[in-house]
Write an enzyme that holds these catalytic residues in place. Structure first.
Site, PDB file in Angstrom:
ATOM      1  N   TYR A 268      39.317  33.758  44.340  1.00  0.00           N
ATOM      2  CA  TYR A 268      40.322  33.383  45.339  1.00  0.00           C
ATOM      3  C   TYR A 268      41.569  32.889  44.629  1.00  0.00           C
ATOM      4  O   TYR A 268      41.503  32.424  43.489  1.00  0.00           O
ATOM      5  CB  TYR A 268      39.790  32.331  46.313  1.00  0.00           C
ATOM      6  N   GLU A 420      48.095  36.621  30.711  1.00  0.00           N
ATOM      7  CA  GLU A 420      47.142  37.730  30.595  1.00  0.00           C
ATOM      8  C   GLU A 420      46.182  37.445  29.451  1.00  0.00           C
ATOM      9  O   GLU A 420      44.988  37.717  29.523  1.00  0.00           O
ATOM     10  CB  GLU A 420      47.885  39.042  30.337  1.00  0.00           C
ATOM     11  N   GLU A 421      46.745  36.906  28.368  1.00  0.00           N
ATOM     12  CA  GLU A 421      45.948  36.785  27.147  1.00  0.00           C
ATOM     13  C   GLU A 421      44.715  35.902  27.309  1.00  0.00           C
ATOM     14  O   GLU A 421      43.686  36.159  26.717  1.00  0.00           O
ATOM     15  CB  GLU A 421      46.817  36.273  25.992  1.00  0.00           C
ATOM     16  N   GLU A 429      45.403  36.279  39.912  1.00  0.00           N
ATOM     17  CA  GLU A 429      45.785  35.378  40.999  1.00  0.00           C
ATOM     18  C   GLU A 429      46.688  36.103  42.000  1.00  0.00           C
ATOM     19  O   GLU A 429      46.561  35.951  43.211  1.00  0.00           O
ATOM     20  CB  GLU A 429      46.491  34.130  40.458  1.00  0.00           C
ATOM     21  N   GLU A 432      44.726  38.520  44.068  1.00  0.00           N
ATOM     22  CA  GLU A 432      43.913  37.775  45.031  1.00  0.00           C
ATOM     23  C   GLU A 432      44.788  37.261  46.178  1.00  0.00           C
ATOM     24  O   GLU A 432      44.383  37.275  47.337  1.00  0.00           O
ATOM     25  CB  GLU A 432      43.172  36.628  44.320  1.00  0.00           C
ATOM     26  N   HIS A 526      47.634  40.087  17.356  1.00  0.00           N
ATOM     27  CA  HIS A 526      47.540  38.651  17.674  1.00  0.00           C
ATOM     28  C   HIS A 526      47.834  37.744  16.480  1.00  0.00           C
ATOM     29  O   HIS A 526      47.326  36.627  16.412  1.00  0.00           O
ATOM     30  CB  HIS A 526      46.165  38.300  18.270  1.00  0.00           C
ATOM     31  N   SER A 600      18.494  61.548  43.310  1.00  0.00           N
ATOM     32  CA  SER A 600      19.080  62.665  44.066  1.00  0.00           C
ATOM     33  C   SER A 600      20.066  62.231  45.166  1.00  0.00           C
ATOM     34  O   SER A 600      21.008  62.963  45.453  1.00  0.00           O
ATOM     35  CB  SER A 600      17.983  63.564  44.630  1.00  0.00           C
ATOM     36  N   HIS A 675      33.454  47.923  41.634  1.00  0.00           N
ATOM     37  CA  HIS A 675      33.584  49.379  41.593  1.00  0.00           C
ATOM     38  C   HIS A 675      32.242  50.001  41.200  1.00  0.00           C
ATOM     39  O   HIS A 675      31.672  49.620  40.183  1.00  0.00           O
ATOM     40  CB  HIS A 675      34.660  49.767  40.590  1.00  0.00           C
ATOM     41  N   GLY A 685      32.198  44.233  26.761  1.00  0.00           N
ATOM     42  CA  GLY A 685      33.384  43.589  27.277  1.00  0.00           C
ATOM     43  C   GLY A 685      34.599  44.498  27.218  1.00  0.00           C
ATOM     44  O   GLY A 685      35.609  44.218  27.822  1.00  0.00           O
TER      45      GLY A 685
END
Ligand SMILES: *[C@@H]1O[C@H](CO)[C@@H](O)[C@H](O)[C@H]1NC(C)=O
Ligand SMILES: *[C@@H]1O[C@H](CO)[C@@H](O)[C@H](O)[C@H]1NC(C)=O
Ligand SMILES: *[C@@H]1O[C@H](CO)[C@@H](O)[C@H](O)[C@H]1NC(C)=O
Ligand SMILES: *[C@@H]1O[C@H](CO)[C@@H](O)[C@H](O)[C@H]1NC(C)=O
Ligand SMILES: *[C@@H]1O[C@H](CO)[C@@H](O)[C@H](O)[C@H]1NC(C)=O
Ligand SMILES: *[C@@H]1O[C@H](CO)[C@@H](O)[C@H](O)[C@H]1NC(C)=O
Ligand SMILES: *[C@@H]1O[C@H](CO)[C@@H](O)[C@H](O)[C@H]1NC(C)=O
Ligand SMILES: *[C@@H]1O[C@H](CO)[C@@H](O)[C@H](O)[C@H]1NC(C)=O
Ligand SMILES: *[C@@H]1O[C@H](CO)[C@@H](O)[C@H](O)[C@H]1NC(C)=O
Ligand SMILES: *[C@@H]1O[C@H](CO)[C@@H](O)[C@H](O)[C@H]1NC(C)=O
Length: 727
Positions: A268, A420-421, A429, A432, A526, A600, A675, A685
């Site tokens: 959330y 993001e990192e 967020e 969501e 990095h 099947s 999915h 990962g």
């Protein structure tokens, strides 16, 4: 191939349509044995451009790209630390005529305070080696010496102090730990020393923790660097293309395959007053620190002659390129003192979001995104080569509007994500928060993270986008040569069909970039050496890769926003699922489940989907080339050529069908991932698992009842998608 490099980054691509999010590493360009055989390769001539496309391509300039790159790589922009950079991004978009502003979220992050590591004799305390845990400051590379440069550390790592013997655990995959147990190497109470590469770094730490180990030290091995090593005669950066021996890979140790996003608001969006969950499910309890290969050598050397020598361990990726035996240890009486102090913060992060409203198809949206935050002051490749590309894309679209009065038919939304990192917080967020609107209108999400770390173009996309992604490559000259991007991509991806270089992931997303290969300058992922100086000297002198990537992404976004008929080939989704089905059959056989498990129903659902996709494809063709005398393809009304369906109805099918794949609830134990066709591997990962519910039930849980349940759910989800596609 530098698969480790792609890592978390490309994962962001898929989050957009969390409705169907699957997490995949674009670098894991899994090649399918079943793909169509190679056809004779020919260079494709440059596809002629339309007048609009010509304006876009001509607008893109290596000079402005280099300016954007310079800006982004000369100020600290760790997650949650640089609001002015977010505002600057929105301001550039606004200058191009795109309404833009910031969207902020208040999230949990942690930041480094201090750390130390010491190798010593337990008996008398005498110190054998004390690493500096810092990267070199280079005179030629200004940002390596910035006073606010960011220490080497792991995002979301735990605070802890411990002294213990240590064991080399290879790449830290579950199978590595199993092998150590089989060999009788003690793990409980020891510190893990692991190589980067293979599984996502957070999973290495998770696996160590689950085996009762008390801390982890992760190092980069020059085995990652192909031929470009000092051992093979190449000088190290900044004097040459090899890795600087002090380079350290920072990065997040979140348990990404469980949940991405803010660990305290799983599933959330943050809003003032929302309850905060405990982050323990997705962040490690044991401390970890990253080190360079130079500082790993004494640690590995102290294990020589103790435990099992590396070659006898006989595990993939165990023995690296350093001059040591990669023995397991432990070395009795030789201990590491490890200390790591982190500061927890609930802090703001800022996404920049820009919107061009669609004219005639306002209920259809194309989202184009890139993250902005970096582990270092630089970040010239990750992610700011992509950030520069998105600013340039906005400038090109602005030019087209100014010169021709063009407006997109569909909404175009630009996103510059923060955090993001640490685990895709900004994008997760946002999705969501805007899920109802995205679920109702999103057509595709186009992601660019590392726009370039070298000269090899790479793409991954969900199957419906393959055709348009490939056609667009034929419109771009690669690096100012006389070859198209398609020619280069096609040639370098021999060994499979044209599509096998793609990784198939989440719903309606595509991820692009260009990479360094084993004989290109080493990209310091990095590390402080992912800097503007590196980019202009080794990574992309002249900004030619940047330019081609910007032209490509701009033309693709333009096409998706402007074409009357959404240019999806839905049959391709059916063919890809056929390939995954063949893989599943092998898994069923390998786990001796054939007698007990009937797959099947899945076969039938895929066949149904493929049939509907083919029928819709035929309808799309008729809409594109209507028989003489019928109404035009752009008609919004009834269309004789299209049979009963209007262009709008066909487009809605293209927009909506993938929602079916996520209609049956999340995977056991990680409900975020819904999915049924793709999910991040629990043990990698990075690399995707296909038909994850079934595959994991067989391989991980070894529970045929559960597998049966997921055959049912997977078939049902594909059936929902097929019913949407059905003309
Ligand atoms: C944010 O980034 C910009 C551009 O790189 C830089 O000039 C500025 O100093 C940074 N701000 C902070 C707070 O580090
Ligand atoms: C400490 O002990 C180790 C062996 O346990 C020995 O090799 C080393 O020389 C000793 N160092 C000192 C300073 O006494
Ligand atoms: C190493 O492992 C492979 C595959 O598991 C096996 O075929 C081979 O015999 C093993 N070699 C040794 C020396 O144990
Ligand atoms: C590798 O290490 C061994 C043992 O320490 C040493 O004798 C040898 O010279 C080293 N080889 C190279 C190429 O450095
Ligand atoms: C875009 O459309 C939305 C919804 O109709 C509207 O609220 C918004 O103001 C529009 N934005 C622009 C920049 O025109
Ligand atoms: C998304 O849209 C589908 C219809 O396409 C609907 O069935 C589903 O409930 C929606 N999901 C969400 C989360 O809004
Ligand atoms: C841009 O490309 C031209 C050649 O087309 C080159 O001369 C120039 O140096 C490049 N600019 C930058 C900033 O790299
Ligand atoms: C769509 O893809 C299928 C197979 O993936 C192919 O046979 C078909 O020709 C494609 N359709 C179009 C219109 O290109
Ligand atoms: C499957 O059966 C074969 C032969 O009986 C056996 O060697 C193998 O270990 C079994 N595999 C699994 C995963 O149970
Ligand atoms: C196997 O999965 C089923 C269905 O989810 C569950 O009820 C059962 O407890 C599981 N069996 C084992 C041994 O975990």
């Amino acid at each position: 191939m530098h698969c480790n490099i792609r890592s978390v980054s490309s994962v962001a691509a898929l989050l957009l349509l969390v409705t169907a999010s699957a997490v995949v590493d674009a670098c894991q360009r899994v090649r399918h044995e079943h793909s169509t055989p190679l056809v004779k390769r020919e260079s494709a001539p440059l596809t002629p451009l339309t007048p609009d496309e010509d304006v876009l391509v001509r607008s893109i300039s290596n000079t402005t790209l280099s300016e954007w790159s310079y800006y982004y790589t000369h100020g600290q922009h760790l997650a949650g630390r640089n609001q002015s950079m977010a505002q600057w991004t929105a301001d550039r978009w606004a200058e191009s005529g795109i309404a833009a502003g910031l969207v902020s979220y208040n999230v949990y992050l942690n930041y480094p305070v201090s750390k130390s590591l010491r190798l010593r004799h337990a008996s008398n305390g005498s110190v054998i080696f004390e690493p500096a845990l810092e990267e070199a400051v280079l005179e030629q590379d200004d940002t390596t010496g910035y006073p606010d440069r960011i220490p080497t550390f792991h995002g979301y790592s735990a605070t802890g102090h411990t002294s213990a013997e240590y064991v080399y655990v290879g790449r830290g995959q579950r199978a590595d730990f199993q092998r150590l147990l089989d060999l009788g190497v003690p793990l409980e109470g020891k510190i893990a020393l692991a190589r980067y590469g293979g599984p996502f770094r957070g999973l290495k730490v998770k696996n160590a923790q689950e085996h009762g180990m008390v801390a982890a030290v992760l190092f980069t091995d020059p085995a990652e660097d192909g031929d470009m090593t000092e051992a093979r005669g190449h000088a190290a950066y900044p004097d040459g293309p090899a890795r600087h021996p002090s380079a350290v890979q920072r990065g997040s140790v979140q348990f990404l395959s469980t949940y991405p996003g803010d660990p305290t608001t799983p599933g959330y969006p943050f809003k003032p007053g929302v309850p905060r969950a405990d982050s323990a499910a997705v962040t490690p309890r044991i401390p970890s620190i990253p080190i360079s290969y130079a500082e790993a050598v004494p640690l590995l050397a102290a294990l020589v002659d103790h435990g099992v020598p590396g070659q006898d361990v006989n595990r993939t990726g165990w023995v690296g390129a350093l001059n040591v035996s990669y023995s397991t240890g432990p070395a009795p009486g030789i201990v590491l003192d490890l200390s790591n102090v982190m500061e927890d913060q609930i802090t703001d992060i800022w996404n920049a979001v820009g919107v061009l409203n669609g004219t005639t198809h306002a209920d259809e949206t194309i989202v184009v995104g890139n993250h902005r935050d970096a582990w270092i002051v630089g970040g010239a490749a990750d992610p700011n080569s992509g950030t520069a590309v998105i600013v340039e894309l906005a400038r090109a679209l602005g030019r087209l509007v100014a010169e021709t009065g063009w407006a997109p038919k569909r909404n175009v939304v630009l996103c510059s994500w923060d955090a993001e990192e640490y685990g895709m917080l900004g994008s997760t967020e946002w999705v969501e928060e805007y899920l109802p609107w995205l679920n109702a209108t999103a057509v595709s999400y186009l992601n660019i993270d590392i726009g370039t770390s070298g000269p090899h173009p790479g793409l991954s996309a969900t199957p419906e986008l393959h055709d348009v992604a490939v056609e667009t490559m034929k419109k771009v000259l690669w690096r100012e040569t006389d070859r198209t991007m398609f020619d280069v991509w096609n040639e370098e991806n021999q060994g499979g069909s044209d599509y096998t270089a793609f990784v198939h992931n989440g719903v309606g997303s595509l991820d692009i970039g260009s990479w360094n290969g084993g004989s290109d300058p080493v990209y310091h992922y990095h590390s402080n050496f992912d800097s503007y100086h590196w980019m202009t000297t080794y990574g992309d002198p002249g900004f030619v890769n940047h330019k081609s990537m910007a032209q490509y992404l701009t033309l693709l976004a333009y096409k998706l926003a402007d074409a009357d008929l959404i240019p999806f080939n839905i049959s391709t989704y059916g063919s890809e699922m056929n390939d995954y089905f063949a893989d599943l059959e092998k898994t069923v056989a390998a786990t001796n489940s054939s007698a007990a498990l009937d797959i099947s129903p899945l076969r039938a659902a895929i066949d149904d989907f493929t049939a509907q996709g083919t029928a819709l494809g035929a309808l799309q063709q008729r809409l594109l080339s209507p028989p003489p005398g019928s109404s035009s393809p752009s008609s919004e009304g009834g269309n004789a050529a299209g049979g009963a369906l209007t262009l709008k109805e066909v487009n809605q099918k293209s927009r909506d069908f993938q929602r079916g794949f996520v209609s049956q609830g999340g995977l056991p134990g990680r409900e975020f991932y819904k999915h049924v066709v793709f999910a991040p591997g629990v043990d990698t990962g990075y690399a995707p698992t296909t038909f994850p519910g079934i595959t994991e039930a067989l391989v991980e849980s070894r529970n045929v009842t559960l597998a049966e349940e997921w055959v049912r759910k997977t078939a049902a989800a594909i059936k929902v998608a097929a019913d949407t596609v059905k003309p």
